[in-house]
Design a protein around this motif. Structure first.
Motif, PDB file in Angstrom:
ATOM      1  N   ASP A 179     -48.110-120.923  78.508  1.00 26.84           N
ATOM      2  CA  ASP A 179     -47.764-121.630  79.755  1.00 26.84           C
ATOM      3  C   ASP A 179     -46.604-122.602  79.503  1.00 26.84           C
ATOM      4  O   ASP A 179     -45.620-122.630  80.242  1.00 26.84           O
ATOM      5  N   ARG A 180     -46.731-123.344  78.406  1.00 24.55           N
ATOM      6  CA  ARG A 180     -45.682-124.329  78.081  1.00 24.55           C
ATOM      7  C   ARG A 180     -44.361-123.609  77.777  1.00 24.55           C
ATOM      8  O   ARG A 180     -43.290-124.011  78.218  1.00 24.55           O
ATOM      9  N   ALA A 183     -42.734-122.318  80.887  1.00 25.86           N
ATOM     10  CA  ALA A 183     -42.142-123.424  81.650  1.00 25.86           C
ATOM     11  C   ALA A 183     -40.791-123.816  81.036  1.00 25.86           C
ATOM     12  O   ALA A 183     -39.813-124.047  81.751  1.00 25.86           O
ATOM     13  N   GLU A 184     -40.758-123.838  79.705  1.00 32.30           N
ATOM     14  CA  GLU A 184     -39.497-124.187  79.018  1.00 32.30           C
ATOM     15  C   GLU A 184     -38.401-123.160  79.309  1.00 32.30           C
ATOM     16  O   GLU A 184     -37.219-123.481  79.348  1.00 32.30           O
ATOM     17  N   ALA A 236     -42.008-120.259  84.558  1.00 32.06           N
ATOM     18  CA  ALA A 236     -43.302-120.557  85.176  1.00 32.06           C
ATOM     19  C   ALA A 236     -43.139-121.474  86.379  1.00 32.06           C
ATOM     20  O   ALA A 236     -42.101-122.077  86.543  1.00 32.06           O
TER      21      ALA A 236
END
Ligand code: NAP
Length: 316
Positions: free
Chosen positions: A307-308, A311-312, A316
């Motif tokens: 997830d992280r 996002a980066e 996401a």
């Protein structure tokens, strides 16, 4: 011609690691697609009672526990696909997975939770008594053999650790090994030799597991002495096969860093693999603990890390 799917996150494997990753990823709104593989539910789908998964004061059957995890993943919004990955391409993004049914899945991030399989001796009697006296995991099943005599087969770290663990519970532990020296680390060997309840049986192999049918239970193992050829029976009620595991990593060969036994290498304290965006959880990267609860824990880590990472990447 199969379908083409594009998802942000795909998960390979349907053991505790895969399902836990799916639960966390679905709750993070990643709409994960989980490909269940050849044996939905993984190793727990072929075990009997599970007594050590927290939250179940009464033992739960392995297949039922896995069905509950699958149901929870679905309810949280994960899509579960009953298919098997036959090819994986990780050199380009999006990563590509080819399924046996012909579909192709493109994903921005991938969690590999394909597990490992215990090696078995390959005896018909071993398959018949598996779950009824024959086990591949002392931590899981040792408790069922309290104050009973058991045997462990193997001479590596796992066999010695299992024998030491069982010596705390069982009346007697025979360690049956095909040679006259162990490959386990010296410190473990010292502990083994200092334990009066453990008796090594050198240069012997298990020829047959003997037992009753009603109720199905082990009463002994037939051993063959590799030097003399003599056959004898050892009266035990449990047999723990600890001759190694094979991680299911053939699909990722030459694409991800692996150790000499084929386990996927992850960064310390993380599920990151050598390819950014690819994470590995559960037994496919863990040859130490191999527990449902630790697999679930790393499945959670993989989902949070994916997830992280997404996002980066602005995905996401
Ligand atoms: P392993 O080191 O590969 O040992 C397997 C053992 O089973 C060997 O002694 C081998 O005999 C025997 N064996 C293999 N096939 C057999 C067969 N068909 N019939 C009878 N015996 C057979 O496997 P492991 O013990 O599961 O360990 C796997 C890895 O995890 C190793 O790297 C180990 O160091 C690591 N590990 C470490 C720890 C720890 O450090 N605490 C704990 C667990 C595992 P031979 O010796 O004759 O080949």
């Amino acid at each position: 011609m199969g379908r083409e799917r594009r998802v942000r996150l795909a998960i390979l494997g349907s053991g505790p690691a895969g399902y836990t990753a799916a639960i966390y990823a679905a709750r993070a709104n990643l709409a994960p697609l989980l490909i269940q593989g050849l044996q939905p539910g993984g190793q727990l789908a072929i075990t009997t009672e599970v007594e050590n998964f927290p939250g179940f004061p009464e033992p739960i059957l392995g297949p039922e526990l896995m069905e509950r995890m699958a149901e929870q993943a679905r309810r949280c919004g994960a899509e579960l696909v009953a298919d098997v990955a036959v090819a994986v391409e990780l050199r380009e993004r999006p990563f590509r997975i080819v399924l046996d049914g012909g579909d192709r899945v493109f994903c921005d991030a991938l969690i590999i939770a394909t597990g490992a399989q215990a090696r078995w001796l390959g005896l018909p009697s071993e398959a018949r008594f598996r779950g009824f006296g024959v086990s591949g995991c002392a931590t899981c099943d040792g408790f069922f053999f309290r104050n009973k005599p058991v045997a462990v087969v193997g001479g590596g770290n796992t066999a010695v650790e299992e024998a030491l663990f069982l010596a705390r519970l069982c009346s007697k532990v025979f360690l049956v090994h095909r040679r006259d020296s162990l490959r386990a680390e010296k410190v473990l060997q010292q502990r083994l030799f200092a334990e009066p309840k453990i008796e090594p049986v050198w240069n012997h192999v298990v020829e047959e597991i003997v037992g009753t049918e009603e109720p199905r239970a082990v009463t002994g193992v037939r051993l063959r002495d590799l030097r003399s050829g003599a056959v004898r029976e050892l009266a035990v009620e449990g047999l723990f096969v600890a001759i190694g595991h094979d991680p299911a990593t053939a699909l990722f060969k030459n694409q991800l860093d692996m150790d000499e036994q084929g386990y996927i290498v992850t960064a310390p304290g993380s599920t990151r693999t050598s390819v950014p965006g690819v994470f590995a959880a559960g037994d496919v990267q863990d040859k130490w603990y191999r527990q449902a609860v630790t697999a679930a824990g790393t499945g959670c880590m993989a989902a949070l890390e994916a997830d992280r990472w997404l996002a980066e990447q602005g995905s996401a």
